[in-house]
Design an enzyme around this catalytic site. Structure first.
Site, PDB file in Angstrom:
ATOM      1  N   ASP A   1     -57.688 -22.094 -56.534  1.00  0.00           N
ATOM      2  CA  ASP A   1     -57.692 -23.547 -57.167  1.00  0.00           C
ATOM      3  C   ASP A   1     -59.252 -23.559 -57.773  1.00  0.00           C
ATOM      4  O   ASP A   1     -60.150 -23.670 -57.129  1.00  0.00           O
ATOM      5  CB  ASP A   1     -57.546 -24.571 -56.137  1.00  0.00           C
ATOM      6  CG  ASP A   1     -56.068 -24.732 -55.606  1.00  0.00           C
ATOM      7  OD1 ASP A   1     -55.239 -23.754 -55.749  1.00  0.00           O
ATOM      8  OD2 ASP A   1     -55.805 -25.525 -54.969  1.00  0.00           O
TER       9      ASP A   1
ATOM     10  N   LYS B   1     -53.827 -28.729 -61.574  1.00  0.00           N
ATOM     11  CA  LYS B   1     -54.285 -29.486 -60.261  1.00  0.00           C
ATOM     12  C   LYS B   1     -54.996 -30.795 -60.721  1.00  0.00           C
ATOM     13  O   LYS B   1     -56.026 -30.691 -61.549  1.00  0.00           O
ATOM     14  CB  LYS B   1     -55.012 -28.592 -59.254  1.00  0.00           C
ATOM     15  CG  LYS B   1     -55.222 -29.527 -58.069  1.00  0.00           C
ATOM     16  CD  LYS B   1     -56.008 -28.434 -57.053  1.00  0.00           C
ATOM     17  CE  LYS B   1     -56.448 -29.127 -55.712  1.00  0.00           C
ATOM     18  NZ  LYS B   1     -57.269 -28.167 -54.853  1.00  0.00           N
TER      19      LYS B   1
ATOM     20  N   LYS C   1     -49.966 -29.310 -59.404  1.00  0.00           N
ATOM     21  CA  LYS C   1     -50.369 -29.755 -57.993  1.00  0.00           C
ATOM     22  C   LYS C   1     -51.156 -31.367 -58.014  1.00  0.00           C
ATOM     23  O   LYS C   1     -52.166 -31.439 -58.506  1.00  0.00           O
ATOM     24  CB  LYS C   1     -51.482 -28.775 -57.643  1.00  0.00           C
ATOM     25  CG  LYS C   1     -51.659 -29.119 -56.156  1.00  0.00           C
ATOM     26  CD  LYS C   1     -52.719 -27.948 -55.611  1.00  0.00           C
ATOM     27  CE  LYS C   1     -53.222 -27.943 -54.230  1.00  0.00           C
ATOM     28  NZ  LYS C   1     -54.159 -27.122 -53.479  1.00  0.00           N
TER      29      LYS C   1
END
Length: 229
Positions: free
Chosen positions: A98, A159, A187
């Site tokens: 991430d 994300k 996400k």
């Protein structure tokens, strides 16, 4: 207001990245999170880079993926440092990364630099990269631009947030979905604490949920199931 759900027993567990990113997390916490990730069939456990090797050992040959954060939480480290951090994480067993984008570059119109940084991490690691665009600090136009840049650079997911500058919104997930058109995963992360919130985000287009309240969400779901019978 949360939507009305005809079926609260939707299995949200496979959507969840069971996240532990408090600065004071200990080895015991990591052991607990990994055990819960396996027991409840969460998609992944997300920990700081210093705990990737331990998480990998605890979840060896288990279902949950090993996720870590890169350039977290500001995205303001240099590209070389981010790349090294990502490569070391993969060597230690991470299979999902991430990565926080350089927000100052995005704000300054340095799209090529943002693209180059993310593309290099994607290419050099060969792993699933989820790029954190930190929606709370961007205009809608910047969110769209960031999504396009990151998809083009090879990101597997967009994300929403680190959680350090506010939480995720349904509106932002819908915006990303509109731009992404299902070409990448989404996400949703930041402040997900209720089952209705989690379901709202899934219905809006989220394909992963990053939360530290994973087990509590399942308990809420079970309570709703019992009350509906």
């Amino acid at each position: 207001m949360a939507a009305e759900y005809p079926d609260h027993d939707i299995d949200i567990a496979p959507y969840i990245d069971h996240t532990l990113l408090i600065p004071t997390a200990t080895t015991e916490h990591i052991e607990q999170w990994c055990e819960e990730a396996q027991r409840f069939n969460f998609a992944a456990v997300c920990v700081y880079p210093c705990y990737v090797r331990l998480a990998g050992e605890l979840l060896h040959n288990k279902t949950p993926k090993i996720c870590t954060v890169i350039g977290f939480p500001t995205g303001a480290t240099t590209s070389a440092v981010k790349l090294y951090e990502a490569q070391e994480a993969v060597e230690n067993g991470a299979t999902e990364l991430d990565v926080v984008i350089n927000l100052s570059w995005l704000k300054a119109g340095k799209s090529d630099e943002v693209h180059r940084e993310i593309a290099e991490i994607c290419e050099e690691t060969g792993q699933v990269v989820k790029v954190i665009i930190e929606t709370n600090l961007l205009t809608d136009a910047e969110k769209r631009l960031a999504t396009e840049i990151c998809m083009d650079a090879g990101a597997a997911f967009i994300k929403t947030c680190t959680g350090w500058n506010g939480g995720v919104t349904v509106a932002d997930v819908r915006l990303i979905k509109e731009v992404a058109r299902e070409r990448v995963g989404i996400k949703a992360s930041g402040g997900i604490r209720t089952i209705d919130q989690a379901l709202d985000l899934i219905l809006a287009g989220a394909t992963r949920l990053g939360t530290s309240y994973s087990v509590d969400l399942l308990k809420q779901r079970d309570t709703l199931e019992k009350s509906s019978h």
